[in-house]
Design an enzyme around this catalytic site. Structure first.
Site, short mmCIF file in Angstrom:
data_model
loop_
_atom_site.label_atom_id
_atom_site.label_comp_id
_atom_site.label_asym_id
_atom_site.label_seq_id
_atom_site.Cartn_x
_atom_site.Cartn_y
_atom_site.Cartn_z
N SER A 167 0.82 -1.21 0.00
CA SER A 167 0.00 0.00 0.00
C SER A 167 0.86 1.27 0.00
CB SER A 167 -0.90 0.03 1.24
OG SER A 167 -1.65 -1.15 1.34
N1 SAH Z 1 -0.42 -5.33 3.97
C1 SAH Z 1 0.34 -5.54 2.77
C2 SAH Z 1 -0.37 -5.14 1.49
C3 SAH Z 1 -1.43 -6.06 1.20
S1 SAH Z 1 -1.94 -6.31 -0.45
C4 SAH Z 1 1.68 -4.86 2.79
O1 SAH Z 1 1.97 -4.13 3.75
O2 SAH Z 1 2.46 -5.11 1.88
C5 SAH Z 1 -3.22 -7.45 0.00
C6 SAH Z 1 -2.74 -8.83 0.31
O3 SAH Z 1 -3.85 -9.59 0.75
C7 SAH Z 1 -2.18 -9.57 -0.91
O4 SAH Z 1 -0.90 -10.02 -0.62
C8 SAH Z 1 -3.16 -10.73 -1.11
O5 SAH Z 1 -2.53 -11.91 -1.60
C9 SAH Z 1 -3.72 -10.90 0.28
N2 SAH Z 1 -5.03 -11.55 0.36
C10 SAH Z 1 -6.07 -11.49 -0.51
N3 SAH Z 1 -7.11 -12.20 -0.07
C11 SAH Z 1 -6.73 -12.73 1.13
C12 SAH Z 1 -7.37 -13.57 2.08
N4 SAH Z 1 -8.62 -14.03 1.91
N5 SAH Z 1 -6.69 -13.91 3.20
C13 SAH Z 1 -5.42 -13.48 3.41
N6 SAH Z 1 -4.75 -12.69 2.53
C14 SAH Z 1 -5.41 -12.32 1.41
#
Ligand code: SAH
Length: 234
Positions: free
Chosen positions: A83
């Site tokens: 993000s």
């Molecule tokens: N917090 C992260 C950014 C997240 S991007 C950072 O600091 O880099 C969102 C993430 O959520 C992605 O890596 C994606 O693979 C994950 N994601 C999507 N659906 C999900 C789910 N149901 N459970 C866990 N992770 C999930």
């Protein structure tokens, strides 16, 4: 004369380091916090100092390192993103983290938000659905010495019952509705921040608060754009 020579050598050594790309990006990070975060109204001093401390460039692929302190999200592989710094700061401030708190994060991604939270609270539990990303994040967090982060691979929709309830829940992928298990796993007095809305469109960042009696109230904070929260069988 000798000391002047020594100083010159030291200065050259320093310059050579920077030119060779061995930078720890301290100036970029300080600038990022001032211009992108404090100037936009984030006031929590602990949050600002966590953002000044955590080396964001370590959480992005080598090809993205020069852009790690830009005012934008960046690709981290598998079609996912880290993000924008301001959004990480805003979410961290909204949940009002305290030293004694236990936090659940859904969507570890690069591990950056988990590291920021780990600077602010006692323990962070974080779930990532994508095994490759989980593995990379885990390696980075270990190399940086974080011992108060527990990670697992899986679908975070169901939360992490074993470690519930949580003082804070931070969801960093967007569901089209707030998962009931996450509401259930929030402590009375706790807060959850979650982007809610249609997939591949703008979502609303929502802040939920559960009062001491267990009553939940929610408000919209800002329009945001997150990758979708996927379900296990997607
Ligand atoms: N917090 C992260 C950014 C997240 S991007 C950072 O600091 O880099 C969102 C993430 O959520 C992605 O890596 C994606 O693979 C994950 N994601 C999507 N659906 C999900 C789910 N149901 N459970 C866990 N992770 C999930």
């Amino acid at each position: 004369m000798i000391s002047r020579l020594l100083m010159l050598t030291l200065m050259c050594a320093h310059d050579a380091g920077a030119a060779g790309g061995v930078s720890n990006y301290t100036a970029e990070r300080t600038d990022m916090v001032t211009r992108q975060i404090a100037d936009r109204g984030v006031r929590n001093e602990r949050v600002l100092s966590a953002l000044r401390k955590v080396p964001r460039h370590e959480f992005v692929p080598d090809s993205e390192k020069p852009y790690a302190y830009r005012d934008s999200p960046l690709p981290i592989g598998e079609g996912q993103t880290i993000s924008q710094p301001y959004i990480v700061a805003l979410m961290s401030e909204l949940v009002r983290p305290e030293k004694s708190h236990r936090v659940l994060e859904i969507g570890t991604g690069s591990g950056y938000q988990a590291a920021i939270l780990a600077e602010l609270v006692e323990h962070v539990y974080t779930i990532e659905i994508e095994a490759d990303l989980a593995q990379r994040a885990s390696a980075v967090l270990r190399s940086l010495g974080y011992e108060n982060i527990t990670m697992r691979t899986g679908d975070g929709y169901a939360g992490w019952e074993q470690h519930a309830p949580f003082d804070i829940i931070v969801v960093t992928a967007a569901p089209d509705h707030i998962p009931q298990p996450l509401i259930d796993q929030l402590k009375p007095g706790g807060r959850m921040v979650v982007p809610v809305g249609p997939i591949h469109a703008t979502q609303e960042l929502r802040l939920l608060e559960k009062d001491a009696a267990g009553k939940v109230t929610a408000k919209n904070v800002a329009p945001v754009r997150f990758v979708p929260l996927r379900r296990r069988d997607d």
